[in-house]
Design a protein around this motif. Structure first.
Motif, PDB file in Angstrom:
ATOM      1  N   PRO A  30       0.823  -1.200   0.000  1.00  0.00           N
ATOM      2  CA  PRO A  30       0.000   0.000   0.000  1.00  0.00           C
ATOM      3  C   PRO A  30       0.866   1.262   0.000  1.00  0.00           C
ATOM      4  O   PRO A  30       1.881   1.336   0.685  1.00  0.00           O
ATOM      5  CB  PRO A  30      -0.807  -0.124   1.295  1.00  0.00           C
ATOM      6  N   GLY A  31       0.466   2.217  -0.831  1.00  0.00           N
ATOM      7  CA  GLY A  31       1.187   3.477  -0.931  1.00  0.00           C
ATOM      8  C   GLY A  31       2.151   3.548  -2.096  1.00  0.00           C
ATOM      9  O   GLY A  31       2.725   4.600  -2.369  1.00  0.00           O
ATOM     10  N   VAL A  32       2.335   2.458  -2.847  1.00  0.00           N
ATOM     11  CA  VAL A  32       3.261   2.440  -3.970  1.00  0.00           C
ATOM     12  C   VAL A  32       2.528   2.924  -5.225  1.00  0.00           C
ATOM     13  O   VAL A  32       1.410   2.487  -5.510  1.00  0.00           O
ATOM     14  CB  VAL A  32       3.819   1.011  -4.187  1.00  0.00           C
ATOM     15  N   ASP A  33       3.151   3.831  -5.976  1.00  0.00           N
ATOM     16  CA  ASP A  33       2.567   4.319  -7.229  1.00  0.00           C
ATOM     17  C   ASP A  33       2.854   3.314  -8.337  1.00  0.00           C
ATOM     18  O   ASP A  33       3.996   2.873  -8.509  1.00  0.00           O
ATOM     19  CB  ASP A  33       3.157   5.678  -7.597  1.00  0.00           C
ATOM     20  N   VAL A  34       1.802   2.968  -9.113  1.00  0.00           N
ATOM     21  CA  VAL A  34       1.931   1.950 -10.153  1.00  0.00           C
ATOM     22  C   VAL A  34       1.208   2.381 -11.424  1.00  0.00           C
ATOM     23  O   VAL A  34       0.440   3.339 -11.432  1.00  0.00           O
ATOM     24  CB  VAL A  34       1.346   0.598  -9.674  1.00  0.00           C
ATOM     25  N   MET A  35       1.477   1.633 -12.505  1.00  0.00           N
ATOM     26  CA  MET A  35       0.771   1.806 -13.766  1.00  0.00           C
ATOM     27  C   MET A  35       0.222   0.443 -14.186  1.00  0.00           C
ATOM     28  O   MET A  35       0.906  -0.572 -14.052  1.00  0.00           O
ATOM     29  CB  MET A  35       1.699   2.326 -14.856  1.00  0.00           C
ATOM     30  N   THR A  36      -1.011   0.422 -14.700  1.00  0.00           N
ATOM     31  CA  THR A  36      -1.604  -0.838 -15.144  1.00  0.00           C
ATOM     32  C   THR A  36      -1.278  -1.078 -16.611  1.00  0.00           C
ATOM     33  O   THR A  36      -0.792  -0.196 -17.310  1.00  0.00           O
ATOM     34  CB  THR A  36      -3.139  -0.819 -14.974  1.00  0.00           C
ATOM     35  N   SER A  37      -1.580  -2.274 -17.078  1.00  0.00           N
ATOM     36  CA  SER A  37      -1.307  -2.625 -18.467  1.00  0.00           C
ATOM     37  C   SER A  37      -2.170  -1.827 -19.435  1.00  0.00           C
ATOM     38  O   SER A  37      -1.831  -1.703 -20.602  1.00  0.00           O
ATOM     39  CB  SER A  37      -1.539  -4.122 -18.683  1.00  0.00           C
ATOM     40  N   PHE A  38      -3.270  -1.267 -18.971  1.00  0.00           N
ATOM     41  CA  PHE A  38      -4.137  -0.482 -19.849  1.00  0.00           C
ATOM     42  C   PHE A  38      -4.002   1.015 -19.613  1.00  0.00           C
ATOM     43  O   PHE A  38      -4.846   1.802 -20.023  1.00  0.00           O
ATOM     44  CB  PHE A  38      -5.603  -0.939 -19.745  1.00  0.00           C
ATOM     45  N   GLY A  39      -2.918   1.442 -18.934  1.00  0.00           N
ATOM     46  CA  GLY A  39      -2.571   2.849 -18.868  1.00  0.00           C
ATOM     47  C   GLY A  39      -3.100   3.657 -17.703  1.00  0.00           C
ATOM     48  O   GLY A  39      -2.956   4.866 -17.700  1.00  0.00           O
ATOM     49  N   LEU A  40      -3.704   3.021 -16.718  1.00  0.00           N
ATOM     50  CA  LEU A  40      -4.165   3.762 -15.545  1.00  0.00           C
ATOM     51  C   LEU A  40      -3.017   3.925 -14.552  1.00  0.00           C
ATOM     52  O   LEU A  40      -2.283   2.979 -14.290  1.00  0.00           O
ATOM     53  CB  LEU A  40      -5.311   3.025 -14.841  1.00  0.00           C
ATOM     54  N   PHE A  41      -2.874   5.127 -14.043  1.00  0.00           N
ATOM     55  CA  PHE A  41      -1.877   5.403 -13.020  1.00  0.00           C
ATOM     56  C   PHE A  41      -2.599   5.536 -11.694  1.00  0.00           C
ATOM     57  O   PHE A  41      -3.649   6.165 -11.615  1.00  0.00           O
ATOM     58  CB  PHE A  41      -1.126   6.705 -13.319  1.00  0.00           C
ATOM     59  N   GLY A  42      -2.043   4.964 -10.639  1.00  0.00           N
ATOM     60  CA  GLY A  42      -2.677   5.061  -9.341  1.00  0.00           C
ATOM     61  C   GLY A  42      -1.744   4.632  -8.231  1.00  0.00           C
ATOM     62  O   GLY A  42      -0.596   4.250  -8.463  1.00  0.00           O
ATOM     63  N   ARG A  43      -2.263   4.712  -7.032  1.00  0.00           N
ATOM     64  CA  ARG A  43      -1.512   4.324  -5.833  1.00  0.00           C
ATOM     65  C   ARG A  43      -2.235   3.139  -5.207  1.00  0.00           C
ATOM     66  O   ARG A  43      -3.454   3.139  -5.074  1.00  0.00           O
ATOM     67  CB  ARG A  43      -1.470   5.498  -4.854  1.00  0.00           C
ATOM     68  N   ILE A  44      -1.481   2.118  -4.816  1.00  0.00           N
ATOM     69  CA  ILE A  44      -2.072   0.924  -4.225  1.00  0.00           C
ATOM     70  C   ILE A  44      -2.651   1.273  -2.857  1.00  0.00           C
ATOM     71  O   ILE A  44      -1.974   1.849  -2.016  1.00  0.00           O
ATOM     72  CB  ILE A  44      -1.036  -0.203  -4.088  1.00  0.00           C
ATOM     73  N   VAL A  45      -3.943   0.931  -2.674  1.00  0.00           N
ATOM     74  CA  VAL A  45      -4.613   1.141  -1.394  1.00  0.00           C
ATOM     75  C   VAL A  45      -4.603  -0.149  -0.592  1.00  0.00           C
ATOM     76  O   VAL A  45      -4.274  -0.157   0.591  1.00  0.00           O
ATOM     77  CB  VAL A  45      -6.068   1.633  -1.607  1.00  0.00           C
ATOM     78  N   SER A  46      -4.978  -1.248  -1.245  1.00  0.00           N
ATOM     79  CA  SER A  46      -4.982  -2.538  -0.557  1.00  0.00           C
ATOM     80  C   SER A  46      -4.755  -3.654  -1.571  1.00  0.00           C
ATOM     81  O   SER A  46      -4.971  -3.481  -2.767  1.00  0.00           O
ATOM     82  CB  SER A  46      -6.309  -2.762   0.182  1.00  0.00           C
ATOM     83  N   ILE A  47      -4.318  -4.797  -1.048  1.00  0.00           N
ATOM     84  CA  ILE A  47      -4.027  -5.965  -1.873  1.00  0.00           C
ATOM     85  C   ILE A  47      -4.755  -7.158  -1.279  1.00  0.00           C
ATOM     86  O   ILE A  47      -4.646  -7.424  -0.085  1.00  0.00           O
ATOM     87  CB  ILE A  47      -2.518  -6.251  -1.915  1.00  0.00           C
ATOM     88  N   ASP A  48      -5.524  -7.878  -2.116  1.00  0.00           N
ATOM     89  CA  ASP A  48      -6.214  -9.090  -1.688  1.00  0.00           C
ATOM     90  C   ASP A  48      -5.504 -10.274  -2.344  1.00  0.00           C
ATOM     91  O   ASP A  48      -5.720 -10.558  -3.520  1.00  0.00           O
ATOM     92  CB  ASP A  48      -7.686  -9.025  -2.102  1.00  0.00           C
ATOM     93  N   ASP A  49      -4.623 -10.932  -1.593  1.00  0.00           N
ATOM     94  CA  ASP A  49      -3.853 -12.053  -2.134  1.00  0.00           C
ATOM     95  C   ASP A  49      -4.724 -13.261  -2.439  1.00  0.00           C
ATOM     96  O   ASP A  49      -4.435 -14.018  -3.360  1.00  0.00           O
ATOM     97  CB  ASP A  49      -2.743 -12.461  -1.156  1.00  0.00           C
ATOM     98  N   ALA A  50      -5.801 -13.437  -1.681  1.00  0.00           N
ATOM     99  CA  ALA A  50      -6.658 -14.611  -1.882  1.00  0.00           C
ATOM    100  C   ALA A  50      -7.352 -14.578  -3.240  1.00  0.00           C
ATOM    101  O   ALA A  50      -7.497 -15.606  -3.895  1.00  0.00           O
ATOM    102  CB  ALA A  50      -7.702 -14.696  -0.771  1.00  0.00           C
ATOM    103  N   GLU A  51      -7.771 -13.388  -3.672  1.00  0.00           N
ATOM    104  CA  GLU A  51      -8.488 -13.268  -4.943  1.00  0.00           C
ATOM    105  C   GLU A  51      -7.672 -12.563  -6.023  1.00  0.00           C
ATOM    106  O   GLU A  51      -8.208 -12.244  -7.086  1.00  0.00           O
ATOM    107  CB  GLU A  51      -9.806 -12.534  -4.716  1.00  0.00           C
ATOM    108  N   ASN A  52      -6.389 -12.291  -5.759  1.00  0.00           N
ATOM    109  CA  ASN A  52      -5.499 -11.618  -6.714  1.00  0.00           C
ATOM    110  C   ASN A  52      -6.057 -10.288  -7.197  1.00  0.00           C
ATOM    111  O   ASN A  52      -6.054  -9.997  -8.394  1.00  0.00           O
ATOM    112  CB  ASN A  52      -5.181 -12.521  -7.906  1.00  0.00           C
ATOM    113  N   LYS A  53      -6.528  -9.472  -6.265  1.00  0.00           N
ATOM    114  CA  LYS A  53      -7.076  -8.169  -6.604  1.00  0.00           C
ATOM    115  C   LYS A  53      -6.269  -7.072  -5.925  1.00  0.00           C
ATOM    116  O   LYS A  53      -5.755  -7.254  -4.822  1.00  0.00           O
ATOM    117  CB  LYS A  53      -8.530  -8.048  -6.164  1.00  0.00           C
TER     118      LYS A  53
END
Length: 127
Positions: free
Chosen positions: A36-59
């Motif tokens: 959480p808090g890391v700035d990322v880019m998605t494969s379809f061009g969205l830029f954002g900051r990670i809020v939460s990660i759900d490892d069980a559902e890969n979200k």
């Protein structure tokens, strides 16, 4: 001649597996940096900051802008953005950069936040 053909085929298969292994290692290294808090880019061009990660559902929940969140698949996040330190704007010490438009003219090195604030003020003046 057939020996050379088999050697070339073996070399091709070896290089293909090597490339796949290298790609998997890079992907695993990037996935380990997710937090959480890391700035990322998605494969379809969205830029954002990670809020939460759900490892069980890969979200991954990304904050695209304040108050706007999007949930994407973990593999859709393809790049971690490095934080770039902002440099202080260079202000000339002479009046050559002033325009005839007056004090309300936007500055050439105005930050996005300053632009939004200026536009909001202008909008309130018009109403």
């Amino acid at each position: 001649m057939t020996i050379l053909l088999f050697v070339m085929l073996g070399l091709f298969v070896f290089m293909m597996f090597r490339k796949n292994k290298k790609t998997q290692q890079q992907q695993a290294e990037m996935q380990s940096k997710f937090a959480p808090g890391v700035d990322v880019m998605t494969s379809f061009g969205l830029f954002g900051r990670i809020v939460s990660i759900d490892d069980a559902e890969n979200k991954v929940v990304l904050e695209l802008s304040p108050g706007n969140e999007a949930t994407v698949h973990r593999q859709a996040v393809t790049k971690i953005l490095d934080k770039v330190e902002e440099e202080a704007p260079v202000v000339p010490n002479d009046a050559s950069s002033l325009t005839a438009a007056g004090a309300d003219a936007p500055a050439a090195n105005e930050t996005p936040e300053e632009t939004i604030a200026r536009l909001n003020k202008e909008d309130k003046k018009d109403n």
